[in-house]
Enzyme design. Sequence first.
Site, short mmCIF file in Angstrom:
data_model
loop_
_atom_site.label_atom_id
_atom_site.label_comp_id
_atom_site.label_asym_id
_atom_site.label_seq_id
_atom_site.Cartn_x
_atom_site.Cartn_y
_atom_site.Cartn_z
N ARG A 32 23.61 1.77 2.07
CA ARG A 32 24.51 0.79 1.47
C ARG A 32 25.62 1.38 0.47
O ARG A 32 26.76 1.35 0.64
CB ARG A 32 23.61 -0.41 0.66
CG ARG A 32 24.80 -1.29 0.01
CD ARG A 32 23.77 -2.31 -0.60
NE ARG A 32 24.69 -3.44 -1.28
CZ ARG A 32 24.93 -3.11 -2.64
NH1 ARG A 32 24.63 -2.03 -3.06
NH2 ARG A 32 25.72 -4.13 -3.09
N THR B 229 11.95 10.35 -0.06
CA THR B 229 10.52 10.31 0.26
C THR B 229 9.62 9.72 -0.84
O THR B 229 9.94 9.93 -1.74
CB THR B 229 10.17 11.96 0.77
OG1 THR B 229 8.70 11.74 0.75
CG2 THR B 229 10.50 12.93 -0.25
N ASP C 18 6.98 10.92 -1.59
CA ASP C 18 5.83 11.84 -1.79
C ASP C 18 6.37 12.78 -3.30
O ASP C 18 5.61 13.39 -4.03
CB ASP C 18 5.57 13.03 -0.95
CG ASP C 18 4.86 12.58 0.17
OD1 ASP C 18 4.65 11.53 0.03
OD2 ASP C 18 4.95 13.35 1.08
N ARG D 4 -10.11 -2.52 -8.14
CA ARG D 4 -10.62 -2.49 -9.45
C ARG D 4 -11.67 -3.92 -9.71
O ARG D 4 -12.60 -3.97 -10.04
CB ARG D 4 -9.80 -1.96 -10.63
CG ARG D 4 -10.38 -2.34 -11.96
CD ARG D 4 -9.66 -2.16 -12.95
NE ARG D 4 -9.04 -1.07 -13.24
CZ ARG D 4 -9.62 0.29 -14.14
NH1 ARG D 4 -10.74 -0.29 -14.69
NH2 ARG D 4 -9.21 1.25 -14.24
N GLY E 247 -6.42 4.36 -14.34
CA GLY E 247 -7.23 4.49 -15.21
C GLY E 247 -8.39 5.11 -14.31
O GLY E 247 -9.70 4.86 -14.46
N LYS F 279 -19.86 3.18 -19.02
CA LYS F 279 -18.90 2.67 -18.00
C LYS F 279 -19.90 2.47 -16.63
O LYS F 279 -20.96 3.18 -16.60
CB LYS F 279 -17.87 3.86 -17.58
CG LYS F 279 -16.90 3.76 -16.98
CD LYS F 279 -16.00 4.89 -16.88
CE LYS F 279 -14.95 4.33 -15.85
NZ LYS F 279 -13.95 3.51 -16.40
N ARG G 200 3.88 2.89 1.93
CA ARG G 200 5.24 3.23 2.08
C ARG G 200 6.17 1.93 2.34
O ARG G 200 7.69 2.23 2.28
CB ARG G 200 5.37 4.12 3.62
CG ARG G 200 6.17 5.23 3.20
CD ARG G 200 5.87 6.35 4.04
NE ARG G 200 6.24 5.99 5.32
CZ ARG G 200 5.72 6.93 6.54
NH1 ARG G 200 5.43 8.14 6.29
NH2 ARG G 200 6.22 6.54 7.67
O1 F6P Z 1 6.76 10.52 4.09
C1 F6P Z 1 5.80 11.12 3.57
C2 F6P Z 1 4.46 10.65 4.03
O2 F6P Z 1 4.37 9.31 4.09
C3 F6P Z 1 3.30 11.45 3.68
O3 F6P Z 1 2.82 11.05 2.46
C4 F6P Z 1 2.28 11.26 4.64
O4 F6P Z 1 1.64 12.32 4.73
C5 F6P Z 1 3.13 11.20 5.95
O5 F6P Z 1 4.25 10.73 5.47
C6 F6P Z 1 2.61 10.23 6.82
O6 F6P Z 1 3.59 10.43 8.15
P1 F6P Z 1 3.51 9.57 9.26
O7 F6P Z 1 4.19 8.09 9.15
O8 F6P Z 1 4.25 10.16 10.25
O9 F6P Z 1 2.10 9.43 9.87
#
Ligand code: F6P
Length: 325
Positions: free
Chosen positions: A21, A125, A127, A154, A185, A214, A258
């Site tokens: 965007r 990403t 990551d 948890r 944690g 714990k 994701r």
């Molecule tokens: O985009 C990064 C990621 O989510 C990594 O953390 C993960 O290992 C990988 O992509 C998974 O990829 P895919 O969606 O192609 O299985």
Amino acid sequence: MKKIGVLTSGGDSPGMNAAVRAVVRTACYLGMEVVGVRYGYKGLLENDYIELNMRNVCDIIHRGGTKIYSARCVGFREMENVRKGVQNAKEHGIEGLVVIGGDGSFRGARDLSNEGLPTIAMPGTIDNDIVCTDYTIGFDTCLNTIQELVDRLRDTIESHSRCSVVEVMGARAGYLTLNAGIAVGATAILIPEIPYDIEKDVIGKILRTRATGKHHFIIMMAEGIRFRDGLTVDQLAKRIQDETGIETRATVLGHMQRGGSPSVRDRVKASQMGNKAVHLLYEGSSNRVVVSKGEEIIDYDINEALEMKKTIDMDLYNCAMEISL
Ligand code: F6P
């Protein structure tokens, strides 16, 4: 420059839509047209385009994923395909390109620039494993999602005095696992960047903390441990249960991490980076990557960026170890 393209490549991440965007709106502001290349580099090879304008990017800033779709295009490593991509773009009137993705996508951006299509890359990403930038679009939203999911775990492990072993995304990097581990944690955190000894760092730690009262335990493990060492959360959970007698369950959070509506941080960073990327193209730059450094949005040469080394923040790791008593 009259017309530019934008594509999203590799694993999608929350905030990619906000970035698209911002690219489109900035281009419109500067008097340029924008074409969305669907499915990343694959779309460039297949001439899969969609016209984008200031109005059809309405109502996407708050949506996860990427409305122009994404793909992992292994074939784009071949220069023959890169040249085909440049030719296709030029035939479609595309004079410059913004690429939003991970460091694999940056290599494609560099090759396109070298073959004559001015290209600017942006880090997208979950990551946060891109060396040249403090921050990648999607990291914050993903961390918040992991935190919410593990908080839910948890509740139930606490009720049963159990142990939970959780696999977090990050095929080669432990940034998500380390940060989320602190936020939830965790008793132990396993990431590919730091050597570990299960007996000492997991079993021993659980036993030590149990001796202090714990009775429920969260163990966070990066996906990269499974990829590199072959250790799965199920195997680790079984070993913990066998050696400590504590009922243990394994959870792979998977792709749930994701998705979701991007956080404020992701929307703002994505907007700033998208804006900067288009200004760079407009000013005649090529082969640059837009990055976030501290509070600033700056740019580097892609070659320089690809050569940098990212290391784990040892202060953060040590902090996690000291407070997970
Ligand atoms: O985009 C990064 C990621 O989510 C990594 O953390 C993960 O290992 C990988 O992509 C998974 O990829 P895919 O969606 O192609 O299985």
